[in-house]
Motif scaffolding. Sequence first.
Motif, mmCIF file in Angstrom:
data_model
loop_
_atom_site.group_PDB
_atom_site.id
_atom_site.type_symbol
_atom_site.label_atom_id
_atom_site.label_comp_id
_atom_site.label_asym_id
_atom_site.label_seq_id
_atom_site.Cartn_x
_atom_site.Cartn_y
_atom_site.Cartn_z
ATOM 1 N N LYS A 172 0.834 -1.210 0.000
ATOM 2 C CA LYS A 172 0.000 0.000 0.000
ATOM 3 C C LYS A 172 0.868 1.259 0.000
ATOM 4 C CE LYS A 172 -4.090 -1.945 2.273
ATOM 5 N NZ LYS A 172 -4.980 -1.857 3.444
ATOM 6 N N ARG A 173 1.955 1.207 0.775
ATOM 7 C CA ARG A 173 2.842 2.369 0.842
ATOM 8 C C ARG A 173 3.451 2.687 -0.519
ATOM 9 N NH1 ARG A 173 5.841 0.645 4.643
ATOM 10 N NH2 ARG A 173 7.606 -0.118 3.408
ATOM 11 N N SER A 174 3.923 1.654 -1.221
ATOM 12 C CA SER A 174 4.515 1.871 -2.545
ATOM 13 C C SER A 174 3.460 2.328 -3.552
ATOM 14 C CB SER A 174 5.183 0.581 -3.028
ATOM 15 O OG SER A 174 4.238 -0.475 -3.105
ATOM 16 N N ALA A 175 2.235 1.819 -3.426
ATOM 17 C CA ALA A 175 1.168 2.230 -4.342
ATOM 18 C C ALA A 175 0.797 3.701 -4.122
ATOM 19 C CB ALA A 175 -0.052 1.338 -4.154
ATOM 20 N N VAL A 176 0.685 4.105 -2.854
ATOM 21 C CA VAL A 176 0.357 5.507 -2.546
ATOM 22 C C VAL A 176 1.469 6.433 -3.021
ATOM 23 C CG1 VAL A 176 -0.002 7.141 -0.654
ATOM 24 C CG2 VAL A 176 -1.179 4.944 -0.630
ATOM 25 N N TYR A 177 2.724 6.007 -2.806
ATOM 26 C CA TYR A 177 3.853 6.840 -3.224
ATOM 27 C C TYR A 177 3.911 6.973 -4.743
ATOM 28 C CZ TYR A 177 8.636 8.373 -3.970
ATOM 29 O OH TYR A 177 9.749 9.057 -4.367
ATOM 30 N N ALA A 178 3.630 5.870 -5.467
ATOM 31 C CA ALA A 178 3.625 5.922 -6.931
ATOM 32 C C ALA A 178 2.514 6.835 -7.441
ATOM 33 C CB ALA A 178 3.463 4.513 -7.495
ATOM 34 N N LYS A 179 1.375 6.802 -6.770
ATOM 35 C CA LYS A 179 0.258 7.658 -7.174
ATOM 36 C C LYS A 179 0.604 9.137 -6.966
ATOM 37 C CE LYS A 179 -4.697 8.340 -6.413
ATOM 38 N NZ LYS A 179 -5.873 7.941 -5.602
ATOM 39 N N LEU A 180 1.186 9.448 -5.818
ATOM 40 C CA LEU A 180 1.587 10.833 -5.552
ATOM 41 C C LEU A 180 2.637 11.312 -6.550
ATOM 42 C CD1 LEU A 180 1.842 10.752 -1.649
ATOM 43 C CD2 LEU A 180 0.098 11.911 -2.995
ATOM 44 N N LYS A 181 3.577 10.432 -6.867
ATOM 45 C CA LYS A 181 4.617 10.792 -7.820
ATOM 46 C C LYS A 181 4.031 11.046 -9.206
ATOM 47 C CE LYS A 181 9.342 9.372 -8.837
ATOM 48 N NZ LYS A 181 10.338 8.281 -8.718
ATOM 49 N N HIS A 182 3.065 10.216 -9.604
ATOM 50 C CA HIS A 182 2.407 10.406 -10.896
ATOM 51 C C HIS A 182 1.631 11.722 -10.935
ATOM 52 C CE1 HIS A 182 0.330 9.431 -14.591
ATOM 53 N NE2 HIS A 182 -0.837 9.629 -13.989
ATOM 54 N N GLU A 183 0.951 12.053 -9.852
ATOM 55 C CA GLU A 183 0.201 13.315 -9.805
ATOM 56 C C GLU A 183 1.135 14.523 -9.901
ATOM 57 O OE1 GLU A 183 -2.026 13.131 -6.229
ATOM 58 O OE2 GLU A 183 -3.513 11.696 -7.002
ATOM 59 N N LYS A 184 2.273 14.445 -9.232
ATOM 60 C CA LYS A 184 3.241 15.543 -9.325
ATOM 61 C C LYS A 184 3.784 15.688 -10.739
ATOM 62 C CE LYS A 184 4.889 15.625 -4.542
ATOM 63 N NZ LYS A 184 6.065 15.429 -3.656
ATOM 64 N N ARG A 185 4.036 14.542 -11.387
ATOM 65 C CA ARG A 185 4.551 14.582 -12.753
ATOM 66 C C ARG A 185 3.531 15.196 -13.709
ATOM 67 N NH1 ARG A 185 5.089 9.441 -13.544
ATOM 68 N NH2 ARG A 185 6.972 9.220 -12.302
ATOM 69 N N VAL A 186 2.265 14.824 -13.543
ATOM 70 C CA VAL A 186 1.209 15.376 -14.402
ATOM 71 C C VAL A 186 1.067 16.876 -14.185
ATOM 72 C CG1 VAL A 186 -1.279 15.357 -14.816
ATOM 73 C CG2 VAL A 186 -0.043 13.202 -14.589
ATOM 74 N N GLU A 187 1.125 17.297 -12.930
ATOM 75 C CA GLU A 187 1.009 18.723 -12.619
ATOM 76 C C GLU A 187 2.183 19.514 -13.193
ATOM 77 O OE1 GLU A 187 0.383 21.581 -8.677
ATOM 78 O OE2 GLU A 187 0.579 19.385 -8.484
ATOM 79 N N LYS A 188 3.369 18.913 -13.139
ATOM 80 C CA LYS A 188 4.552 19.576 -13.686
ATOM 81 C C LYS A 188 4.444 19.738 -15.199
ATOM 82 C CE LYS A 188 9.585 19.276 -13.609
ATOM 83 N NZ LYS A 188 10.763 18.466 -13.192
ATOM 84 N N ARG A 189 3.923 18.698 -15.879
ATOM 85 C CA ARG A 189 3.734 18.782 -17.324
ATOM 86 C C ARG A 189 2.725 19.861 -17.694
ATOM 87 N NH1 ARG A 189 3.240 12.312 -18.707
ATOM 88 N NH2 ARG A 189 5.476 11.780 -18.465
ATOM 89 N N LYS A 190 1.649 19.985 -16.899
ATOM 90 C CA LYS A 190 0.653 21.029 -17.160
ATOM 91 C C LYS A 190 1.261 22.423 -17.040
ATOM 92 C CE LYS A 190 -3.496 18.433 -15.791
ATOM 93 N NZ LYS A 190 -4.593 18.344 -14.794
#
Length: 353
Positions: free
Chosen positions: A43-61
């Motif tokens: 669960k910890r790795s899944a939550v961290y991957a999700k947060l990392k993906h959201e940051k990456r998407v926000e950075k691209r925007k």
Amino acid sequence: MAKEKKRKAAEEAVDGDDYIEREDEKPKKQKLILASQIKNKEKRSAVYAKLKHEKRVEKRKKIKARDAASKQALELGEEPPEKMVPRTIENTRELDETVCRPDDEELFAGNDADEFSAVLKQQTAPKVLITTCRFNSSRGPAFIKELLSVIPNAQYYKRGTYELKKIVEYAKNKEFTSIIVVHTNRREPDALLLIGLPDGPTAHFRLSNLVLRKDIKNHGNPTSHEPELVLNNFTTRLGHRVGRMIQSLFPQVPNFRGRRVVTFHNQRDFIFFRHHRYVFEVKEKKEGLKDKKSKASQGKTEKKAIARLQECGPRFTLKLVSLQHGTFDTKGGEFEWVHKVTLSHVYSHLTLD
């Protein structure tokens, strides 16, 4: 009158109870749980991957919005918004008073009279003697063998039981211009002593992160041509002196047919050494439209020459420990510069026994 007062008091009590119940019915705020606080690893790795993906998407925007704004400003003939510069250690460093300037006449006058001017003006050819400490290891000779392939006009002499001062006198008589002593500790090279001849100076470097040629993936084999020397970021007075000392080890006229490059890159007082060669490759590139039915290209093939670097090795990092006037002398030597360590620590390393 008394009955009316009792009725009003009862109504107020009921309203108060309702208010208390409505307050209790409000949903409580959930506490923010960090990913590091989750005990389950999956669960910890899944939550961290999700947060990392959201940051990456926000950075691209943000990047797309910034590019669109600059493009729109250029179309309207306006000045585009200023580019954001990241905050790093290099651009926030305080200005150093010892940085060399191109209009420094005193510096250029000192260059004409220093110990390396004869070699750098091509009045004498560089000639380097390489030796080891008394107690050598298995990786020491392998490292010296690769140094001999890097530095032209370098010769290896076995140390034996000779003192370093006697080796300095011998090298002076044989007209050597520099001496390199490789010190080993626990079967691993850990220090380099660079002595300029005949009048010094002596530089003591700490050696680390050594990678030999055989351990480098897809390495190349160097030729015997004189290499091209690249010195980066030797900008201070001390760096300028150390850079000229390193420059005096190599011939001043490189042979570009050999396509060899030797780089000493100074960053945050660490000197990174790399040895490369140019490789030119010709690749074919097809240009033209593709037919959907035949799936065959209808364009012409174009040949393009691509240049890339191939590392030849070795690879290591140097850290200057001390710079001493004259040739090697642990007792009566005068130091130009010493790193922030005790002098006894420097002396214990400079013995190189």
